[in-house]
Design an enzyme around this catalytic site. Structure first.
Site, PDB file in Angstrom:
ATOM      1  N   GLU A  39      -5.544   8.961   7.724  1.00 29.30           N
ATOM      2  CA  GLU A  39      -6.175   8.505   6.478  1.00 29.30           C
ATOM      3  C   GLU A  39      -7.551   9.142   6.291  1.00 29.30           C
ATOM      4  OE1 GLU A  39      -5.629   4.559   4.845  1.00 29.30           O
ATOM      5  OE2 GLU A  39      -4.484   4.033   6.641  1.00 29.30           O
ATOM      6  N   GLU A  64       0.864  -1.193   0.000  1.00 28.83           N
ATOM      7  CA  GLU A  64       0.000   0.000   0.000  1.00 28.83           C
ATOM      8  C   GLU A  64       0.904   1.248   0.000  1.00 28.83           C
ATOM      9  OE1 GLU A  64      -1.542   0.908   3.967  1.00 28.83           O
ATOM     10  OE2 GLU A  64      -3.455   1.562   3.122  1.00 28.83           O
ATOM     11  N   LYS A  84      -9.557   2.499  -1.534  1.00 24.74           N
ATOM     12  CA  LYS A  84      -9.743   1.931  -0.183  1.00 24.74           C
ATOM     13  C   LYS A  84     -11.065   2.365   0.445  1.00 24.74           C
ATOM     14  CE  LYS A  84      -7.018   1.441   4.103  1.00 24.74           C
ATOM     15  NZ  LYS A  84      -5.683   1.754   4.673  1.00 24.74           N
ATOM     16  N   ASN A 130      -6.842   6.458  -1.458  1.00 24.31           N
ATOM     17  CA  ASN A 130      -5.780   5.498  -1.199  1.00 24.31           C
ATOM     18  C   ASN A 130      -6.086   4.348  -2.166  1.00 24.31           C
ATOM     19  OD1 ASN A 130      -4.007   3.613  -0.200  1.00 24.31           O
ATOM     20  ND2 ASN A 130      -4.470   4.010   1.956  1.00 24.31           N
ATOM     21  N   CYS A 144      -4.827  -2.904   3.110  1.00 22.08           N
ATOM     22  CA  CYS A 144      -4.495  -2.805   4.531  1.00 22.08           C
ATOM     23  C   CYS A 144      -5.676  -3.041   5.479  1.00 22.08           C
ATOM     24  CB  CYS A 144      -3.810  -1.473   4.825  1.00 22.08           C
ATOM     25  SG  CYS A 144      -3.002  -1.498   6.431  1.00 22.08           S
ATOM     26  N   ASN A 204       0.390  -0.971   5.458  1.00 24.21           N
ATOM     27  CA  ASN A 204       1.338  -0.222   6.314  1.00 24.21           C
ATOM     28  C   ASN A 204       0.728  -0.289   7.701  1.00 24.21           C
ATOM     29  OD1 ASN A 204       3.342   1.786   4.598  1.00 24.21           O
ATOM     30  ND2 ASN A 204       1.422   1.429   3.504  1.00 24.21           N
TER      31      ASN A 204
HETATM   32  N1  CDV Z   1      -2.767   1.553   6.684  1.00 25.16           N
HETATM   33  C1  CDV Z   1      -3.684   0.957   7.483  1.00 25.16           C
HETATM   34  O1  CDV Z   1      -4.837   0.760   7.103  1.00 25.16           O
HETATM   35  N2  CDV Z   1      -3.263   0.606   8.732  1.00 25.16           N
HETATM   36  C2  CDV Z   1      -4.120   0.054   9.732  1.00 25.16           C
HETATM   37  C3  CDV Z   1      -3.659   0.410  11.111  1.00 25.16           C
HETATM   38  C4  CDV Z   1      -4.008   1.795  11.464  1.00 25.16           C
HETATM   39  C5  CDV Z   1      -4.269  -0.456  12.169  1.00 25.16           C
HETATM   40  C6  CDV Z   1      -4.204  -1.465   9.628  1.00 25.16           C
HETATM   41  O2  CDV Z   1      -5.327  -1.991   9.688  1.00 25.16           O
HETATM   42  O3  CDV Z   1      -3.173  -2.122   9.586  1.00 25.16           O
END
Ligand code: CDV
Length: 314
Positions: free
Chosen positions: A146, A50, A127, A110, A172, A197
């Site tokens: 975000e 990501e 996203k 995103n 993510c 991430n």
């Molecule tokens: N980039 C993300 O979506 N990170 C989230 C963190 C904030 C928990 C994740 O679900 O990994």
């Protein structure tokens, strides 16, 4: 019942830190090197993280104008990313890539793309489950903005025909939500790919650090099994300008078993020969959706966002 083998060379290219000082060109050079390594190991498709082209900038508070100028892409491919598309085409390797997208009408997403072996973009995802906050948390050790920098994705989870593979994608935080996976498996996804991430420290409550990896892995394993898909997840990890993010990039089989896992927090390629017939075997047996699912009893899933009163019973 066992099906005839349909094998795909599936690779995940985990990235170590991308620091504030790193240029897009230097990042793309790393991606190209990993794509070459993956190809050398027989990969047909490579999953990158990501927001792969920059540091994980939602950890920093800044004006929207600065964020747009420094971290968003206004076209894809663009001059910086073109070498990755050129390499994909010359090697005949497809890929998934996450980046920050600024649209001509000023929307910010995103986003991620699926690119086929001819280096054509065949799918784009924006996203849906955006974590974090949109206010400046002055007492927090870092931000997770975000909800400030991105709009919620404007399209449902999709599945695309990627070089004869039915492939779905997410990003993510989406991986933690069962709906993400089910909506794609109901479109017959065979492989679901994602980048992440994940900061090892939770700024919202003092979560034990080990739980970050635990939840990442159980989510991937349970979701791959319950949805009869191969899952491939690429981390951006290590210390980005001192901010640590978990590694643990994995490829998970439809059995729910981890079949490859990164062992470093650096740039690292993992790969497997993924037999798509394994997914079909599960779909035809324990998870024969058409035979066993009872959507008439799942109505609350789409009727309610948060929890409410128990249902009235006859
Ligand atoms: N980039 C993300 O979506 N990170 C989230 C963190 C904030 C928990 C994740 O679900 O990994």
């Amino acid at each position: 019942m066992t099906m005839h083998s349909r094998k795909v060379g599936l690779a995940v290219a985990q990235m170590g830190a991308v620091n504030l000082a790193d240029s897009r060109a230097s990042v793309v050079k790393r991606l190209v090197e990993m794509m070459r390594e993956a190809h050398g190991r027989g990969a047909d498709f490579v999953v990158f993280p990501e927001l792969a082209l920059t540091t994980f900038f939602p950890r920093y508070w800044m004006s929207m104008q600065e964020a747009e100028q420094r971290y968003f892409e206004t076209s894809m491919p663009n001059a910086d990313v073109q070498p990755l598309f050129d390499t994909a085409k010359s090697l005949g390797v497809g890929f998934y890539l996450g980046y920050a997208e600024l649209t001509p009408d000023g929307q910010r997403f995103n986003a991620s793309i699926l690119v086929n072996k001819q280096a054509e973009i065949v799918g784009k995802y924006r996203k849906i489950h955006l974590p974090g906050h949109d206010d400046h948390k002055l007492d927090a050790p870092f931000q997770h903005l975000e909800k400030k920098y991105f709009d919620v994705g404007d399209q449902p989870f999709g599945v695309w025909n990627l070089d004869e593979i039915k492939m779905g994608m997410c990003l993510c935080n989406d991986r933690r939500w069962p709906e993400t996976w089910r909506v794609m498996s109901l479109q017959s996804a065979e492989i679901i790919v994602l980048g992440y991430n994940t900061p090892s420290r939770n700024i919202h409550w003092p979560e034990p650090v080990h739980l970050r990896m635990h939840h990442h892995l159980i989510t991937l394993q349970a979701s791959a099994y319950q949805n009869c898909v191969w899952a491939a997840a690429a981390a951006k990890c290590g210390y980005e300008d001192g901010h640590h993010m978990i590694g643990g990039s994995v490829i998970v089989a439809p059995t729910g078993e981890i079949v490859a896992q990164a062992s470093t927090e650096d740039d690292e390629v993992i790969s497997v020969s993924a037999d798509l017939a394994l997914a079909e075997t599960f779909r035809k047996n324990v998870f024969d959706f058409a035979r066993h699912r009872r959507p008439e009893h799942y109505r609350l899933i789409v009727e309610r966002t948060g929890p409410g009163e128990p249902l009235e019973r006859a």
